[in-house]
Design a protein around this motif. Structure first.
Motif, short mmCIF file in Angstrom:
data_model
loop_
_atom_site.label_atom_id
_atom_site.label_comp_id
_atom_site.label_asym_id
_atom_site.label_seq_id
_atom_site.Cartn_x
_atom_site.Cartn_y
_atom_site.Cartn_z
N ASP A 113 -6.17 -4.33 -5.14
CA ASP A 113 -5.98 -2.84 -5.57
C ASP A 113 -5.24 -2.31 -4.30
OD1 ASP A 113 -6.11 -0.79 -7.07
OD2 ASP A 113 -8.23 -0.24 -6.65
N PRO A 114 -4.11 -2.39 -4.02
CA PRO A 114 -3.14 -1.77 -3.02
C PRO A 114 -3.10 -0.57 -2.95
CG PRO A 114 -1.82 -3.30 -4.17
CD PRO A 114 -3.29 -3.45 -4.71
N THR A 115 -2.82 0.28 -3.98
CA THR A 115 -2.47 1.71 -4.02
C THR A 115 -3.91 2.45 -4.13
OG1 THR A 115 -2.92 1.64 -6.59
CG2 THR A 115 -0.65 1.43 -5.54
N ALA A 116 -5.20 1.93 -3.94
CA ALA A 116 -6.44 2.72 -3.76
C ALA A 116 -6.71 2.93 -2.56
CB ALA A 116 -7.45 1.93 -4.34
N PHE A 117 -5.72 2.51 -1.53
CA PHE A 117 -6.30 2.82 0.03
C PHE A 117 -4.96 3.72 0.83
CE2 PHE A 117 -7.85 -1.06 -1.42
CZ PHE A 117 -9.22 -1.18 -0.89
N GLU A 118 -5.53 4.63 1.11
CA GLU A 118 -4.78 5.70 1.62
C GLU A 118 -4.13 5.26 3.16
OE1 GLU A 118 -2.48 9.41 1.77
OE2 GLU A 118 -3.77 8.66 0.33
N PRO A 119 -2.72 5.17 3.13
CA PRO A 119 -2.28 4.83 4.51
C PRO A 119 -2.48 5.98 5.60
CG PRO A 119 -0.45 5.09 2.98
CD PRO A 119 -1.80 5.13 2.07
N VAL A 176 0.89 -1.11 0.02
CA VAL A 176 0.21 0.10 0.09
C VAL A 176 1.01 1.20 -0.01
CG1 VAL A 176 -1.90 -1.08 1.19
CG2 VAL A 176 -0.28 0.09 2.41
N GLY A 177 2.15 1.16 0.33
CA GLY A 177 3.04 2.22 0.30
C GLY A 177 2.93 3.10 1.55
N GLY A 178 2.72 2.41 2.55
CA GLY A 178 2.80 2.98 3.79
C GLY A 178 2.41 2.32 4.98
N PRO A 179 2.08 2.59 6.24
CA PRO A 179 1.77 1.80 7.35
C PRO A 179 0.34 0.92 7.10
CG PRO A 179 2.41 3.85 8.42
CD PRO A 179 2.38 4.09 6.55
N ALA A 180 0.45 -0.39 7.14
CA ALA A 180 -0.68 -1.20 7.14
C ALA A 180 -0.71 -1.98 8.39
CB ALA A 180 -0.72 -1.92 5.89
N PHE A 181 -2.00 -2.09 9.07
CA PHE A 181 -2.04 -2.77 10.20
C PHE A 181 -3.42 -3.83 10.07
CE2 PHE A 181 -0.45 1.43 11.05
CZ PHE A 181 0.53 0.97 11.91
N LEU A 182 -3.33 -5.08 10.71
CA LEU A 182 -4.44 -5.82 10.77
C LEU A 182 -5.04 -5.73 12.46
CD1 LEU A 182 -2.75 -8.94 9.19
CD2 LEU A 182 -4.31 -7.17 7.99
N LYS A 183 -6.32 -5.49 12.24
CA LYS A 183 -7.11 -5.33 13.60
C LYS A 183 -7.64 -7.10 13.69
CE LYS A 183 -9.38 -3.87 17.12
NZ LYS A 183 -8.67 -3.88 18.46
#
Length: 400
Positions: free
Chosen positions: A290-296, A35-42
């Motif tokens: 579509d990972p780049t569609a989600f703003e980190p 995604v090009g930035g921090p990504a977390f799993l809840k």
């Protein structure tokens, strides 16, 4: 229809303190890279009873009157709500009767019974089980605990949103799977009030996507047919209250295919080291597609982890095939000593692992003196598969 408020969710959080887990928010570095930035799993798959469902179920039950509890409660579920209600009923001191479809996951049925509930297997899908539960409720004067269409249930699920903001205050996008819509409605309530700049994306399985149709129609629409392995979100009609929240507070609704869900489950196992059920991986599937569609920073809710081991086995195989990790080959060559050994030698040099092989000599479609070999080969992915096929052709083998 009045929406659930932030105050309702904050009140729910106080009631649920010490009853449900504050589940971890784990950074997922492989997802962050995509995604090009921090990504977390809840990780609601690590919640008591294996999903977020006890949050709403307990709040609903604990607010019943003593007289209502005395008559017991009834619910309908494909599995997770069943376990949530059964656990909540045990905690508040009442009895639960749960109607589940005949084809419900056996581990989910066993777990529901293990929490002390009476399980009735009725109907071929959740809608038929719900109809039976409502009829039971009316006949026995037992309170029907709806899986998603009640303010207490929405408020209870909304505590997931409060925890997300505590753990990731600067969240840019939250991605949540949606069946009937109770979880996404609760999270939407919190984000709309506390973090309106964050985008909220709801995700449905393409074979059970009633929300997009309902949004287009302006009211809940029922699907005639549901086709998805994600039984936790296989809901033919969204709730009235959740749909109102989605209309007002959700930024986007996406759908994911069965192949994308399979790949997400495989990603959870291989990269995140998480056991997740298909519905629990649906939100992740949308991000991977579509990972780049989600703003980190991106927070993906893993909503449940109650998966049948047999289904898990099939999903792993399907996910590996969808990801290009299995290569099916048919190779024809002259039937003489050493040819099969040579074929296997080429694959060995390419480090392609042969999983299955069939050797056919007697087939009318074969030329006299030829043999056909069908193989299933494990590879690292599409590029590795292409190299293996090219190496076979270079060695003189006819490959299909």
């Amino acid at each position: 229809m009045p929406l659930v408020s932030l105050e309702d969710v904050l009140s729910a959080q106080k009631v649920l303190a010490g009853v449900v887990r504050k589940t971890p928010l784990e950074e997922c570095r492989p997802l962050s890279g995509l995604v090009g930035g921090p990504a977390f799993l809840k990780c609601e798959n690590l919640q008591y009873a294996g999903s977020f469902k006890p949050r709403g179920a307990y709040l609903r039950l604990v607010r019943l009157t003593p007289a209502e509890r005395a008559n017991g409660v009834v619910a309908a579920s494909a599995g997770n709500h069943a376990q949530g209600v059964a656990l909540a009923a045990r905690l508040v001191g009442t009895h639960a009767t749960v109607f589940m479809p005949v084809g419900a996951s056996l581990p989910k049925v066993a777990a529901t019974r293990g929490y002390g509930a009476t399980v009735e297997l009725v109907g071929n899908d959740l809608s038929e089980a719900m109809a039976a539960a409502v009829a039971f409720s009316e006949a026995r004067n037992a309170v029907y605990i709806h899986p998603f269409d009640h303010p207490d249930v929405v408020a209870g699920q909304g505590t997931v949103g409060l925890e997300i903001l505590e753990q990731c205050p600067d969240v840019g996008t939250v991605v949540v799977a949606a069946g009937g819509g109770g979880l996404v409605a609760g999270v939407a309530t919190v984000l709309a009030a506390e973090r309106p700049s964050a985008r909220l994306v709801a995700v449905q399985a393409a074979g059970a996507a009633a929300v997009p149709l309902s949004l287009a129609a302006g009211h809940p629409v029922s699907l005639a047919d549901l086709r998805t392995m994600a039984d936790g979100i296989a809901v033919g009609r969204p709730g009235d209250l959740p749909l109102a929240h989605i209309q007002a507070q959700v930024d986007e609704v996406r759908t994911v295919s069965e192949e994308q869900i399979s790949r997400a489950l495989l990603f959870c196992l291989e990269r995140a080291k998480m056991v997740v059920e298909p519905a629990g991986a649906a939100a992740l599937a949308a991000v991977l597609a579509d990972p780049t569609a989600f703003e980190p920073p991106v927070v993906v809710v893993l909503s449940g982890g109650n998966i049948d081991p047999l289904l898990l086995l099939r999903v792993i195989e399907h996910g590996m095939a969808s990801a290009g990790r299995y290569l099916d080959l048919t190779v024809r060559f002259e039937d003489r000593p050493g040819m099969l050994a040579g074929l296997l030698g080429v694959l060995a040099r390419e480090r392609a692992n042969v999983l299955d092989i069939a050797h056919v000599r007697h087939d009318a479609a074969l030329r006299m003196g030829d043999v056909e070999v069908s193989l299933t080969v494990e590879t690292d992915g599409p590029d590795h598969s292409h190299r293996a096929k090219s190496a076979l052709r270079a060695a003189g083998y006819s490959v299909e």
